[in-house]
Design an enzyme around this catalytic site. Structure first.
Site, PDB file in Angstrom:
ATOM      1  CG  ASN A   1      -3.259  14.306 -22.667  1.00  0.00           C
ATOM      2  OD1 ASN A   1      -2.282  13.611 -22.452  1.00  0.00           O
ATOM      3  ND2 ASN A   1      -4.300  14.355 -21.855  1.00  0.00           N
TER       4      ASN A   1
ATOM      5  CE  LYS B   1      -1.419  12.042 -16.644  1.00  0.00           C
ATOM      6  NZ  LYS B   1      -1.781  12.115 -18.070  1.00  0.00           N
TER       7      LYS B   1
ATOM      8  CD  GLU C   1       6.407  14.421 -24.785  1.00  0.00           C
ATOM      9  OE1 GLU C   1       5.581  15.306 -24.485  1.00  0.00           O
ATOM     10  OE2 GLU C   1       6.073  13.309 -25.237  1.00  0.00           O
TER      11      GLU C   1
ATOM     12  CG  HIS D   1       1.001  13.229 -25.862  1.00  0.00           C
ATOM     13  ND1 HIS D   1       1.562  14.422 -26.237  1.00  0.00           N
ATOM     14  CD2 HIS D   1       1.987  12.535 -25.237  1.00  0.00           C
ATOM     15  CE1 HIS D   1       2.822  14.468 -25.829  1.00  0.00           C
ATOM     16  NE2 HIS D   1       3.101  13.334 -25.224  1.00  0.00           N
TER      17      HIS D   1
ATOM     18  NE  ARG E   1      -0.665  15.674 -15.472  1.00  0.00           N
ATOM     19  CZ  ARG E   1       0.005  14.998 -14.543  1.00  0.00           C
ATOM     20  NH1 ARG E   1      -0.369  15.063 -13.287  1.00  0.00           N
ATOM     21  NH2 ARG E   1       1.047  14.256 -14.854  1.00  0.00           N
TER      22      ARG E   1
ATOM     23  CG  HIS F   1       6.309   8.722 -26.772  1.00  0.00           C
ATOM     24  ND1 HIS F   1       4.980   8.411 -26.626  1.00  0.00           N
ATOM     25  CD2 HIS F   1       6.486   9.912 -26.129  1.00  0.00           C
ATOM     26  CE1 HIS F   1       4.383   9.367 -25.919  1.00  0.00           C
ATOM     27  NE2 HIS F   1       5.281  10.283 -25.607  1.00  0.00           N
TER      28      HIS F   1
ATOM     29  NE  ARG G   1      -4.120  -1.934   1.983  1.00  0.00           N
ATOM     30  CZ  ARG G   1      -4.082  -2.874   2.926  1.00  0.00           C
ATOM     31  NH1 ARG G   1      -3.236  -2.777   3.918  1.00  0.00           N
ATOM     32  NH2 ARG G   1      -4.919  -3.886   2.853  1.00  0.00           N
TER      33      ARG G   1
ATOM     34  CE  LYS H   1       4.202  16.465 -16.730  1.00  0.00           C
ATOM     35  NZ  LYS H   1       4.295  15.181 -17.404  1.00  0.00           N
TER      36      LYS H   1
ATOM     37  CG  HIS I   1      -0.779   7.875 -26.371  1.00  0.00           C
ATOM     38  ND1 HIS I   1      -1.363   8.499 -25.297  1.00  0.00           N
ATOM     39  CD2 HIS I   1       0.546   7.859 -26.119  1.00  0.00           C
ATOM     40  CE1 HIS I   1      -0.427   8.852 -24.427  1.00  0.00           C
ATOM     41  NE2 HIS I   1       0.739   8.476 -24.914  1.00  0.00           N
TER      42      HIS I   1
ATOM     43  CD  GLU J   1      -4.892  13.927 -18.092  1.00  0.00           C
ATOM     44  OE1 GLU J   1      -3.749  13.599 -17.736  1.00  0.00           O
ATOM     45  OE2 GLU J   1      -5.424  13.536 -19.126  1.00  0.00           O
TER      46      GLU J   1
END
Lengths: 364, 364
Positions: free
Chosen positions: B248, B146, B188, B251, B244, B267, B124, B230, B255, B240
Site C-alpha cells: 500500500n 484481491k 506501480e 496508495h 502485505r 490511478h 458460491r 509482488k 486512493h 493482508e
C-alpha cells in the site's frame, strides 16, 4: 514464455465450536467479550427477532461494556437480496465498522445467510458469530459456512463459503417459534434421520409425540445429534465437492417446489415433499425397500408435515425449476437417493421423467 | 451448555503460476484446453478490450473446439459496481453457466477485480483465469487474489480474497496501451523499486529512457521482477494481516486523492503523488535521508509522473477520505513509510496533521 510459481499451499484453521444449551444469553455475552475481541460489535437481525430478543441482547452486551450496535431489516425471505446486502453495507460504513469489527447474526436462516454473506465480502471480510434462533437455523443453516442471497432467477445464486467464529445455539429461543417455523426445523431433522445412522430415525419414530409437543427433554438431544451429523458431513467436504451433497436429500425437488409456489410453500413443507418424492424415486428404481418408504412417509405425516403437493403448485413449473438447478453439471442433475434408511447415495441417472411421474402421483 | 467442535483445520492449495511472454495467445488457448478442463468457458472483458483482443481470442478458443462465450461491459472504473456484477450474473445464468464453468478475465484492473469477484460469489464460486492486458494489471492487480467492486462511499469496499487458477501475462497487449494507462503501470513498478531491493530502484533510474520508450528488451525483465516482488509479498501474507500492507506504499493517500478528484485523477498519477507524499512524510519524520527523497521524486518526474497535486483537488476533501480509509483500525490509520529506498515499514503514529502539511506543500 517464463513461468513464476505463486506458492499458496497453506494450513488454514477455520475450526470453531457450537455451544448448545438452554437460556444462556448472559454467558454468550461473557464468552464473546472474553474470546472474540473486536473494536466494535454489530448485531444483525430482522424486525421480528429484534423485538423479541435483539434489543435485550444489545443491552446485555452494552452492560458488559462492549461497543455494540444493532442493525435490523424486514423479516422474511423477501429480504434475502443484494439490495439488503447493500443497505446493511451502507449502514456499516456510516457507523465506521472496519476489518476489526465483528458481526453477530441473531436470527433464523435468512439472517444467518445474509449476515454471513455481508461478513464475507465487507472490506474483503470481517469475522462473524452465529446465534441461530429458529430450529432450522440451529440444526442446519448456521452450521457449515454456506452464505447466500437470492436472485430473481432463483435461490442462493450468489454466495460464499465462509465460516463463523462460533455458533451459540440456545433452545430458549424456540419458545417463541411459530408452528410453521418449528416444522421447517423438524423437516431437516427427519433428513438427518434418513442420511445417517438408522438409530436416529428410530429415535424420531419413537418420539413423535414429544417432538410435536416441543418437549425440551427430547429436543435437546435431538438437536445435538442433528448438529453432530451435520458437522461430521461438513468436516469431510466443506465446499460440497461431493460427499456434502447428501445434505441435499429432499432439497433438489424441495427448492424447485418452493420456487414454483412463488415461496408460498414454506421451506420445511417443501423439503418434506422433496424427501417423500426422493424416497418414492428410490423405491421406484428398486433401491429403497417399499416398507422403508412407507415408514418414511408415516414419520413425515405423523410430525405434521405434508406428503401431498398442494394443487396450486404446477408440475411443469417445478420441472422447469429443476432444469435450472445450480447443482446441475452440464445436462445431468445429481439426485440424492436412498439405498436404505440411513444410507444415501448420489445418482446422475434419474433424469426428469421419473420425477415428473412421481410429482403427478403426489398431487393432492 | 454443551460444546461441539467443528474441525476445519485443513491444507489448502491455491498455488498457481504466472506465464509471462510476448505474443503467445495461441499457446494460452492450448494451455487452457490442456490444464483447465471446464464444461464452458466465459471470457469476461470490457468494450475496449473486446474490440482489440476479445473477439479474436474468442475465435482462437473456438477453433480449439472449446465451448466458449464472451461477455462484455462498458470500459472504465464506472463499471466496477455491484450493478455490473448483477448484470454479468444474470447473463451467466441465462447461458447456463454452472459450478463447472470457468471465467476468463481478459482486460485491465477493472475487468480482473470485477470478474474475480463474480467468480468468487457466483453459485458460491467458480474457477477463473486472469489475462491482464494493461501494465498495471500485469505487474499488480492480477497477482494476489484481491477482488472488489466500488460503492458510492468509496473504492473496493466490497470484495473477496480469491485466487485465479492461472495468470497469462502477454506483453503484446501493451502495444495498444494509451500513455495514461502505461503510466498507471509505471507508478506501480516504481513502488516495487521502493519497497524491495534497492538494486531494482537503481535499475529503473538507469533505464528511464528505455522505459519511457516502452522498450520490450527492458520491459520484459522489469515486469518479471515486479511480478516476483509482488508474489513474494503475497506468499508471506495473502490476506493482508500485516506484511502485505507494504504494497500500500503510496496508495493510502493515492486512493484518497483519486476519490477527492472524483476519479478524474488517473490511478497511476494518484499513486505517484501518494508515493511522493509518503517519501516526504518519511523524510519529515527523520527516517528517509533527504537525498534519497530527492532521488525518488526525480525518478517519478523523469518517468513522466506528477509530484505536484492539481489545483482542482481539494485538500480537506482528501483528508476526509483518509479518515474513512478501510485500512483504518479504530482511530489509527496505518501509513507505510520508508527508512531507506527498499526498506518500508508501517507506522500508526503519522496522524492527519503531517499529511495535511505535506499536501499543502505539494499543491501545484
Amino acid at each position: 514464455m517464463n513461468r513464476i510459481k505463486i506458492n499458496l499451499d497453506k494450513r488454514l484453521s477455520e475450526s470453531h465450536e457450537i455451544c448448545i444449551g438452554y437460556d444462556f444469553q448472559d454467558r454468550m455475552g461473557l464468552l464473546i467479550a472474553k474470546d472474540h475481541p473486536a473494536n466494535r460489535y454489530v448485531i444483525v437481525t430482522d424486525s421480528n427477532v429484534s423485538q423479541l430478543y435483539g434489543r435485550t441482547f444489545l443491552e446485555k452486551l452494552k452492560e458488559l461494556g462492549l461497543p455494540v450496535e444493532l442493525l435490523e431489516f424486514p423479516a422474511g425471505e423477501g429480504s434475502k437480496t443484494m439490495e439488503t446486502v447493500l443497505g446493511l453495507t451502507a449502514r456499516l460504513l456510516e457507523m465506521g465498522a472496519d476489518r476489526h469489527s465483528m458481526l453477530i447474526a441473531l436470527g433464523g436462516g435468512v439472517v444467518g445467510d445474509l449476515t454471513g454473506f455481508v461478513a464475507s465480502i465487507y472490506m474483503r471480510s470481517v469475522p462473524f458469530i452465529q446465534i441461530p434462533t429458529t430450529l432450522m437455523a440451529q440444526v442446519d443453516s448456521s452450521i457449515g459456512g454456506k452464505t447466500a442471497v437470492n436472485l430473481p432467477q432463483g435461490k442462493n445464486l450468489l454466495g460464499t463459503f465462509y465460516q463463523p467464529k462460533r455458533i451459540f445455539t440456545d433452545l430458549k429461543f424456540l419458545e417463541t417459534l411459530s408452528d410453521e417455523e418449528y416444522l421447517n426445523g423438524l423437516a431437516e431433522i427427519v433428513k438427518y434421520g434418513l442420511i445417517d445412522e438408522p438409530g436416529f430415525f428410530e429415535q424420531l419414530e419413537r418420539e413423535v409425540r414429544a417432538l410435536r409437543a416441543r418437549s425440551l427433554e427430547i429436543l435437546e438431544p435431538v438437536i445435538e445429534r442433528s448438529c453432530r451429523i451435520k458437522k461430521g458431513v461438513v468436516e469431510i467436504d466443506e465446499q460440497e465437492s461431493g460427499f456434502r451433497r447428501i445434505l441435499n436429500f429432499g432439497h433438489t425437488l424441495g427448492h424447485a417446489l418452493e420456487a414454483a409456489s412463488k415461496f408460498t410453500l414454506p421451506h420445511g413443507k417443501a423439503v418434506a415433499l422433496g424427501m417423500t418424492a426422493a424416497s418414492r424415486i428410490s423405491a421406484c428404481c428398486g433401491f429403497l425397500p417399499p416398507e422403508e418408504r412407507e415408514r418414511i412417509e408415516a414419520l413425515i405425516r405423523d410430525l405434521g408435515l405434508p406428503v401431498r403437493i398442494p394443487s396450486d403448485v404446477a408440475g411443469p413449473e417445478v420441472l422447469g425449476r429443476l432444469a435450472m438447478d445450480k447443482k446441475k453439471e452440464g445436462n445431468e442433475l445429481p439426485f440424492i437417493l436412498l439405498k436404505k434408511i440411513g444410507i444415501p447415495f448420489m445418482s446422475k441417472d434419474v433424469g426428469l421423467s421419473l420425477p415428473e411421474k412421481i410429482l403427478e402421483e403426489m398431487a393432492a
